[in-house]
Scaffold this motif. Structure first.
Motif, mmCIF file in Angstrom:
data_model
loop_
_atom_site.group_PDB
_atom_site.id
_atom_site.type_symbol
_atom_site.label_atom_id
_atom_site.label_comp_id
_atom_site.label_asym_id
_atom_site.label_seq_id
_atom_site.Cartn_x
_atom_site.Cartn_y
_atom_site.Cartn_z
ATOM 1 N N ILE A 179 -1.707 5.926 -5.900
ATOM 2 C CA ILE A 179 -1.405 5.403 -4.555
ATOM 3 C C ILE A 179 0.034 5.754 -4.183
ATOM 4 O O ILE A 179 0.317 6.238 -3.088
ATOM 5 N N HIS A 180 0.948 5.545 -5.128
ATOM 6 C CA HIS A 180 2.346 5.860 -4.814
ATOM 7 C C HIS A 180 2.531 7.356 -4.597
ATOM 8 O O HIS A 180 3.206 7.786 -3.662
ATOM 9 N N GLU A 181 1.894 8.124 -5.454
ATOM 10 C CA GLU A 181 2.017 9.583 -5.307
ATOM 11 C C GLU A 181 1.500 10.027 -3.938
ATOM 12 O O GLU A 181 2.099 10.874 -3.264
ATOM 13 N N VAL A 201 6.267 7.064 2.836
ATOM 14 C CA VAL A 201 6.776 5.688 2.985
ATOM 15 C C VAL A 201 8.261 5.555 2.679
ATOM 16 O O VAL A 201 8.798 4.458 2.722
ATOM 17 N N HIS A 202 8.917 6.651 2.345
ATOM 18 C CA HIS A 202 10.352 6.577 2.088
ATOM 19 C C HIS A 202 11.141 7.023 3.313
ATOM 20 O O HIS A 202 10.571 7.523 4.265
ATOM 21 N N PHE A 203 12.442 6.792 3.269
ATOM 22 C CA PHE A 203 13.367 7.218 4.325
ATOM 23 C C PHE A 203 13.128 6.539 5.673
ATOM 24 O O PHE A 203 13.417 7.121 6.718
ATOM 25 N N VAL A 206 9.673 1.569 6.848
ATOM 26 C CA VAL A 206 8.390 1.290 6.188
ATOM 27 C C VAL A 206 8.625 1.024 4.691
ATOM 28 O O VAL A 206 7.808 0.387 4.034
ATOM 29 N N PHE A 207 9.766 1.478 4.175
ATOM 30 C CA PHE A 207 10.023 1.444 2.735
ATOM 31 C C PHE A 207 9.837 0.039 2.124
ATOM 32 O O PHE A 207 9.049 -0.151 1.199
ATOM 33 N N ALA A 208 10.578 -0.940 2.625
ATOM 34 C CA ALA A 208 10.544 -2.268 1.991
ATOM 35 C C ALA A 208 9.177 -2.938 2.121
ATOM 36 O O ALA A 208 8.618 -3.402 1.122
ATOM 37 N N TRP A 210 6.188 -1.621 2.711
ATOM 38 C CA TRP A 210 5.102 -0.922 2.004
ATOM 39 C C TRP A 210 5.172 -1.210 0.502
ATOM 40 O O TRP A 210 4.165 -1.506 -0.130
ATOM 41 N N HIS A 211 6.354 -1.126 -0.078
ATOM 42 C CA HIS A 211 6.460 -1.374 -1.518
ATOM 43 C C HIS A 211 6.173 -2.835 -1.852
ATOM 44 O O HIS A 211 5.638 -3.142 -2.918
ATOM 45 N N ARG A 212 6.495 -3.750 -0.954
ATOM 46 C CA ARG A 212 6.136 -5.164 -1.197
ATOM 47 C C ARG A 212 4.613 -5.319 -1.254
ATOM 48 O O ARG A 212 4.084 -6.004 -2.121
ATOM 49 N N ALA A 336 21.329 1.454 -4.930
ATOM 50 C CA ALA A 336 20.972 1.142 -6.318
ATOM 51 C C ALA A 336 19.523 1.543 -6.639
ATOM 52 O O ALA A 336 19.227 2.006 -7.747
ATOM 53 N N HIS A 337 18.633 1.375 -5.691
ATOM 54 C CA HIS A 337 17.227 1.718 -5.945
ATOM 55 C C HIS A 337 17.075 3.142 -6.468
ATOM 56 O O HIS A 337 16.433 3.397 -7.479
ATOM 57 N N THR A 338 17.708 4.067 -5.760
ATOM 58 C CA THR A 338 17.570 5.468 -6.146
ATOM 59 C C THR A 338 18.294 5.746 -7.456
ATOM 60 O O THR A 338 17.813 6.501 -8.305
ATOM 61 N N VAL A 340 18.611 3.765 -9.967
ATOM 62 C CA VAL A 340 17.796 3.291 -11.102
ATOM 63 C C VAL A 340 16.707 4.327 -11.428
ATOM 64 O O VAL A 340 16.420 4.603 -12.593
ATOM 65 N N HIS A 341 16.121 4.906 -10.394
ATOM 66 C CA HIS A 341 15.143 5.980 -10.637
ATOM 67 C C HIS A 341 15.793 7.119 -11.412
ATOM 68 O O HIS A 341 15.231 7.628 -12.378
ATOM 69 N N ILE A 342 16.960 7.543 -10.959
ATOM 70 C CA ILE A 342 17.626 8.687 -11.596
ATOM 71 C C ILE A 342 18.010 8.347 -13.032
ATOM 72 O O ILE A 342 17.753 9.112 -13.961
ATOM 73 N N VAL A 358 11.312 11.342 -10.449
ATOM 74 C CA VAL A 358 10.754 12.171 -9.386
ATOM 75 C C VAL A 358 9.769 11.296 -8.614
ATOM 76 O O VAL A 358 8.961 10.583 -9.214
ATOM 77 N N LEU A 359 9.798 11.340 -7.289
ATOM 78 C CA LEU A 359 8.959 10.404 -6.525
ATOM 79 C C LEU A 359 7.472 10.539 -6.833
ATOM 80 O O LEU A 359 6.748 9.554 -6.885
ATOM 81 N N GLY A 360 7.015 11.763 -7.041
ATOM 82 C CA GLY A 360 5.578 11.964 -7.233
ATOM 83 C C GLY A 360 5.027 11.270 -8.467
ATOM 84 O O GLY A 360 3.856 10.871 -8.500
ATOM 85 N N VAL A 367 7.606 0.576 -15.818
ATOM 86 C CA VAL A 367 8.831 -0.101 -15.404
ATOM 87 C C VAL A 367 9.041 0.016 -13.890
ATOM 88 O O VAL A 367 9.769 -0.766 -13.285
ATOM 89 N N PHE A 368 8.366 0.979 -13.271
ATOM 90 C CA PHE A 368 8.470 1.157 -11.815
ATOM 91 C C PHE A 368 8.200 -0.166 -11.085
ATOM 92 O O PHE A 368 8.914 -0.532 -10.147
ATOM 93 N N TYR A 369 7.141 -0.866 -11.515
ATOM 94 C CA TYR A 369 6.688 -2.053 -10.767
ATOM 95 C C TYR A 369 7.690 -3.204 -10.916
ATOM 96 O O TYR A 369 7.882 -3.991 -9.990
ATOM 97 N N HIS A 371 10.917 -2.588 -11.508
ATOM 98 C CA HIS A 371 12.060 -2.094 -10.720
ATOM 99 C C HIS A 371 11.853 -2.485 -9.258
ATOM 100 O O HIS A 371 12.730 -3.056 -8.604
ATOM 101 N N HIS A 372 10.676 -2.213 -8.742
ATOM 102 C CA HIS A 372 10.439 -2.524 -7.330
ATOM 103 C C HIS A 372 10.302 -4.014 -7.077
ATOM 104 O O HIS A 372 10.505 -4.474 -5.950
ATOM 105 N N SER A 373 9.973 -4.772 -8.103
ATOM 106 C CA SER A 373 9.993 -6.224 -7.940
ATOM 107 C C SER A 373 11.434 -6.664 -7.661
ATOM 108 O O SER A 373 11.691 -7.547 -6.839
HETATM 109 CU CU1 C2O Z 1 8.338 4.658 -3.542
HETATM 110 CU CU2 C2O Z 1 11.263 3.578 -5.849
HETATM 111 O O1 C2O Z 1 9.913 4.486 -4.713
#
Ligand code: C2O
Length: 596
Positions: A179-181, A201-203, A206-208, A210-212, A336-338, A340-342, A358-360, A367-369, A371-373
């Motif tokens: 779904i995220h990909e 959904v980035h940039f 919609v970002f916040a 959608w991820h919620r 910070a979000h980005t 943490v990904h890096i 990498v976003l895909g 840990v992604f979930y 992180h997004h929490s």
């Molecule tokens: Cu949809 Cu932290 O990315």
């Protein structure tokens, strides 16, 4: 008319030609490995013709049937910026984004869309019993580093069960990651345009939400599989000094919460929320002699403070979604979000990495979930720690934006932004912590800076291609007084043109004399912040060729910076751009704007 503070913004001729993410491998290139076969893609299901996805310039967007004016507006695609010839064109969505406007398109080189649903089966979240919407007790999300053993066991059991479900079960871990990909790697398209325009959904704002929505359903699925309706998704508390490392529950190779595709060197250390890809950083993190670890943590707290100390919803969330043209991400996503990904997945050093980097593929790492929490929690805290902070109140286009996700009972559920503004309405809460350390970490002016009375000024012309190791010095005019005595807060807007398949990072300093950059760290007021891009691409192929370049505008908050540096009376600001991973970045313009 261009406003007086508008500084030499020119369209970039080179960006009109689409670039390929395949052909030009450079040393720091990471993710966009496509084969020529990824040039065409085939939609799922409905037998539409083959499409060749690519990013579009506004002038290329043709609405189905040649619709214009009101009809075009009904479809949600309209040029958003009017009047000023010097501004880049933008085709932004002026109607709510819904499942009627966008559709996932599988590609012939391996990407398969998430499990499909029949439109007539979709139910509205609002029609489910609640609150909490599906009944049961309030779910309390806790820091991942403070869980008791029983909780960890349950979390592990849930993820293990998700991983054991067949791929075509929408609740399986594979389906969830897909779904995220799909939503982040340009596999969703606006089918109301010819050719279809990519949706991501980035940039944007919609970002916040959608991820919620996304992690809400993930949490519900674990609750269902573990038969515990009170299950709440732990959060990775990286905004607190105690949480500034990879939580131990994700570091156990025997656990389903483990992922081998992490940067093994980074994840053993203290997280660095200012980290550039490949461990690059051109500025010190401390201006004093603090020891390494406490210095990194202190810099992190200032970075979180900076992303939270923004006044408006547009600064925090970003602007509305633009199909082509300039996208504007918010501080919640960019900072910070980005990082943490890096930090977690950076593949640019010799230590593996990739999934989170990498976003895909990011959501393939459990840990992604968590992180997004935490990202989600920071949205909640942005609103709750300052009465002046509000989302886009009354913006029906944003509030009515909706997506469809499968829930824990395998029902396709339509959920709107309006439904997710309050965690309580979704049946969860964040455990109250006694202290938010970043709250009082307002950066302070750097000490020891020697300010010459005569400032050297560079004549910079745009577009300006950044080069690693070469700082750019600009003098930027501030806007005229805002009519009355009270000035609206100012923001520094930097228009960038990037390759979406590349890491990009540059730091921005204000009023630092040339050659004294080394005296300034993220703990200082002069450090306005960083622009960072996490690459698209990766994953199961598709959409890597002809993606073109991406135009973004990022706003750096100036209100507190101007107060702290006492430069409110000056007509101009000196801006230094410090490229960190800058080789693919072209700056189209730099200006100071008044916040509306
Ligand atoms: Cu949809 Cu932290 O990315």
């Amino acid at each position: 008319m261009a406003s007086p503070c508008f500084l030499l913004l020119q369209p970039l001729a080179a960006s009109a030609s689409a670039t390929s993410c395949t052909n030009k491998r450079r040393p720091r290139r990471v993710s966009c490995n496509a084969t020529p076969s990824s040039r065409s893609s085939t939609p799922t299901g409905d037998g539409e013709e083959d499409m060749q996805p690519r990013r579009l310039d506004r002038r290329e967007v043709v609405l189905v049937g040649g619709l214009t004016g009101a009809a075009a507006a009904n479809l949600g695609l309209m040029p958003a910026l009017a009047g000023d010839d010097t501004e880049p064109a933008a085709t932004c969505i002026t109607a709510p984004i819904t499942d009627k406007l966008i559709k996932c398109v599988s590609s012939s080189d391996g990407f398969r869309c998430p499990v499909a649903y029949l439109p007539e089966d979709v139910i509205d979240l609002a029609s489910l019993p609640g609150p909490p919407p599906t009944g049961g007790p309030l779910r309390v999300r806790r820091p991942a580093h403070l869980l008791d053993a029983a909780y960890v066991k349950k979390y592990e059991a849930g993820v293990r069960m998700m991983k054991a479900l067949p791929d075509d079960d929408p609740r399986s871990f594979k389906s969830q990651a897909t779904i995220h990909e799909a939503y982040c790697n340009f596999h969703y398209k606006f089918l109301t345009t010819t050719p279809p325009v990519d949706f991501d959904v980035h940039f944007s704002s919609v970002f916040a939400p959608w991820h919620r929505m996304y992690i809400y359903f993930y949490e519900r699925i674990i609750g269902e599989l573990t038969n515990d309706p009170a299950f709440a998704l732990p959060y990775w508390n990286w905004d607190s000094p105690d949480g500034m490392s990879l939580p131990a529950i994700f570091a156990n190779p025997a656990s389903p919460l483990y992922d081998a595709k992490r940067n093994q060197e980074n994840v053993k250390s203290t997280i660095d929320l200012n980290l550039g890809p490949g461990k690059q950083n051109d500025l010190p993190l401390c201006s004093s002699t603090e020891d390494g670890d406490s210095c990194v943590k202190a810099a992190n707290l200032c970075t979180v403070y900076r992303q939270m100390a923004v006044d408006t919803a547009a600064q925090f969330h970003g602007d509305r979604f633009c199909a082509a043209g300039v996208k504007a991400p918010g501080s919640l996503e960019n900072a910070a979000h980005t990082a943490v990904h890096i930090w977690t997945g950076d593949p640019l050093s010799a230590n593996a990495g990739e999934d989170m980097g990498v976003l895909g593929t990011a959501a393939r790492d459990p840990v992604f979930y968590s992180h997004h929490s935490n990202v989600d929690r920071l949205w909640h805290l942005w609103r709750s720690t300052d009465p002046g902070h509000a989302d886009f109140v009354g913006d029906e286009d944003w509030l009515q934006t909706s997506f469809v996700f499968y829930d824990e009972k395998r029902r396709p559920v339509r959920i709107r932004v309006r439904d997710v503004l309050e965690p309580g309405n979704l049946g969860y809460a964040y455990e109250a912590r006694e202290r938010l350390e970043w709250l009082d970490k307002r950066p302070k002016p750097a000490t020891g800076i020697d300010r010459p009375t005569v400032k050297p000024s560079d004549v910079v012309s745009f577009p300006l291609a950044l080069k690693n190791g070469r700082k750019e010095y600009l003098t930027v005019k501030r806007p005229e007084k805002n009519g009355g005595s009270k000035k609206a807060p100012e923001v520094l807007v930097i228009d960038v043109d990037i390759d979406p398949c590349e890491y990009a990072k540059f730091d921005v300093l204000v009023n630092v004399p040339r050659g004294q950059e080394g005296k300034v760290s993220p703990q200082n007021s002069e450090f306005a912040g960083s622009f960072v891009n996490l690459p698209h691409g990766g994953g199961d192929g598709g959409m890597k060729v002809g993606m073109g370049r991406l135009k973004l505008a990022y706003r750096f908050a100036l209100r507190e910076l101007i107060e702290d540096l006492r430069c409110g009376g000056d007509a101009t600001l000196d801006v230094t751009l410090v490229p960190v991973a800058g080789e693919m970045v072209v700056v189209d313009g730099v200006r100071v704007e008044l916040l509306k």
